[in-house]
Design an enzyme around this catalytic site. Sequence first.
Site, PDB file in Angstrom:
ATOM      1  N   CYS A   1     -30.691  11.615   8.007  1.00 45.48           N
ATOM      2  CA  CYS A   1     -31.195  11.604   9.382  1.00 45.48           C
ATOM      3  C   CYS A   1     -30.042  11.463  10.376  1.00 45.48           C
ATOM      4  CB  CYS A   1     -32.297  10.583   9.593  1.00 45.48           C
ATOM      5  SG  CYS A   1     -31.836   8.890   9.438  1.00 45.48           S
TER       6      CYS A   1
ATOM      7  N   CYS B   1     -31.381   5.645  18.272  1.00 41.32           N
ATOM      8  CA  CYS B   1     -30.202   5.210  17.508  1.00 41.32           C
ATOM      9  C   CYS B   1     -30.009   3.701  17.661  1.00 41.32           C
ATOM     10  CB  CYS B   1     -28.942   5.925  17.983  1.00 41.32           C
ATOM     11  SG  CYS B   1     -29.151   7.680  18.240  1.00 41.32           S
TER      12      CYS B   1
END
Lengths: 384, 212
Positions: B36, B107
């Site tokens: 990912c 993130c």
Amino acid sequence: MRRYYFDNIATTRVDDEVLKEMLPYFSEIYAIPSSQFSHQDGILGSDAIEKARERIAACINAEPSEIIFTSGETESNNLAVKGAAYYGKKKRDHLITSPIEPRSVLNSVKKLGKEGFGTSIIKVDGEGFADPDDIKGALTERTSLVSVSYVNHEVGTMQDIERIGTLCAERGVLFHTDASYAFSWFPIDVKKQNISLMTLSADKIHGPKGAGILYKNKNVKIDRLFEGNFNEFYIRPGLENVPAIVGSGKAAELIEKNKENIMKVKPLRDKLIADLLKIDDAVLNGPKDKRVDNNVNVTFYRAEGEAIVLHLDMHGISVITGSACFSESLEPSYVMMALGYTHERAHGSVRFGLSRLSSGVEIEYAAEKARFVVNKLREISPIK
Amino acid sequence: MSMPYNQTILKYFLNPKNVGQIENPDATATEGSPACGDMVKLYLKVDPETLVIQDIKFQSYGCASNIATASIITEIAKGKTIEEAKQISWESANRELGGLPPVKIHCAVLAVDALKTAIENYEHTHGLLKEKIPTDESTVTKRLRSVINPVLGKDIISTDLVNGIDISSGTVKVHVKMKEDEQFFANVKDEIIERISPLWDIRKVEVVPNGD
């Protein structure tokens, strides 16, 4: 800080000679070219456009009347694909393309698919090559257009467009190629290569931005996408962007003059690839052979692309990555996915685009900093 | 137009604090995966008496937002009790950083999740759970939602990589639709074991490939 520009596949610096030739068309010769029947000023603009047409035609073995000026690669691709599809739709309504085309081609084909056209997106192999036999196999009686780029924008794969062009011609199918990323690097001969429609963009060859070209074979008919006046053979109405067109012509003419500098790029590319592959766990993306002279695309495993790009930027180096973190869609590069690469390979990829202005010093600097940055990121990485 | 990242974020990205590993950590947690594009591993050293986080370190395979967020949350968490550290949210990390671009928030979430999971793992392995709920299929499934399918870049539950889960007397068997010699099997196996083994009543985790 000195900048080391390695994003020349996205766009290039305008050549000084190009800029010089363009400037008078902003402040001195600015009249509307189609007013050539009403005043002298218009004639000068019109003459400049025709000169540019001739210069570009000469580079690709076309006739000047086969050159249509547009606003750029995106418009040329839209005009070629949609224009050809709409014009021929009563008799033929099937389109063929590859999954690694620029979005302006791919999304045009997808949109036409939603409108009822049949579409075939043929596979490419692990280096990005489309097999002409696959295209042949996808051709039907209803196929109107095949659109395959000469050179891929991301991994630099050069397709066998001459064979694709020939097999299209044999079946009476139009062949469009986006040759923006091949222009100046590989020979283009629209007759020999059986090209019906071709996209070029001046900004890839040290010309101005907003200066696209659509080559259209004189026997090929397409619909226009905009309504307006009768400019550009009534295919692309709108007041001509004269400075950009002048710049396109000059940039095309300069290819021949800069042949030696252009020939120097391939060895620089090979040096950069060799240096980067000396870094542990680095792989080349795209093909080793049949690769465009200015494309270097390498994945550094165990380091993430956006972080590499940002670190390199701090060292003055401009590059891009196929990582999801770099894209606005948060998806990894669709080109790398189509090549069958893993997400991890796309996330760690970095594209260096060279130009005839690139130097050996820049290459060495880039390779050295890439090594430094990749090692630094790997030190903090949990993946060993 | 300025850089999408402000100076604070850049500072933490270029010179992150608390980077590295802790030898013999009391707890660890990994979030994300190479597939990912973002992965962060966190290490904790906790004082067993006061439950204060004495040391915290991280390693990151990730973009600037991931590195900067991991760096700042480790700074915030150090010296706090695990109860206090549980309150650290991605919003507070984002505030400290002066605001990440919205598209990059996910993130930041990853780094905060790693801290939460590491603390949870500490509680599991050190008898600190308030309620000792026996591990069942839904507990395991929930944890497996954080293990990423390297081919598809999404978790192994939603991508249907898990064939079945058996739980009996402290052993969890996770059956996966992968061959033992498949490219990513070892990687997926390690991640599953790391994810499930901290559960308080689990002593053994087995990952069973297809055909076994």
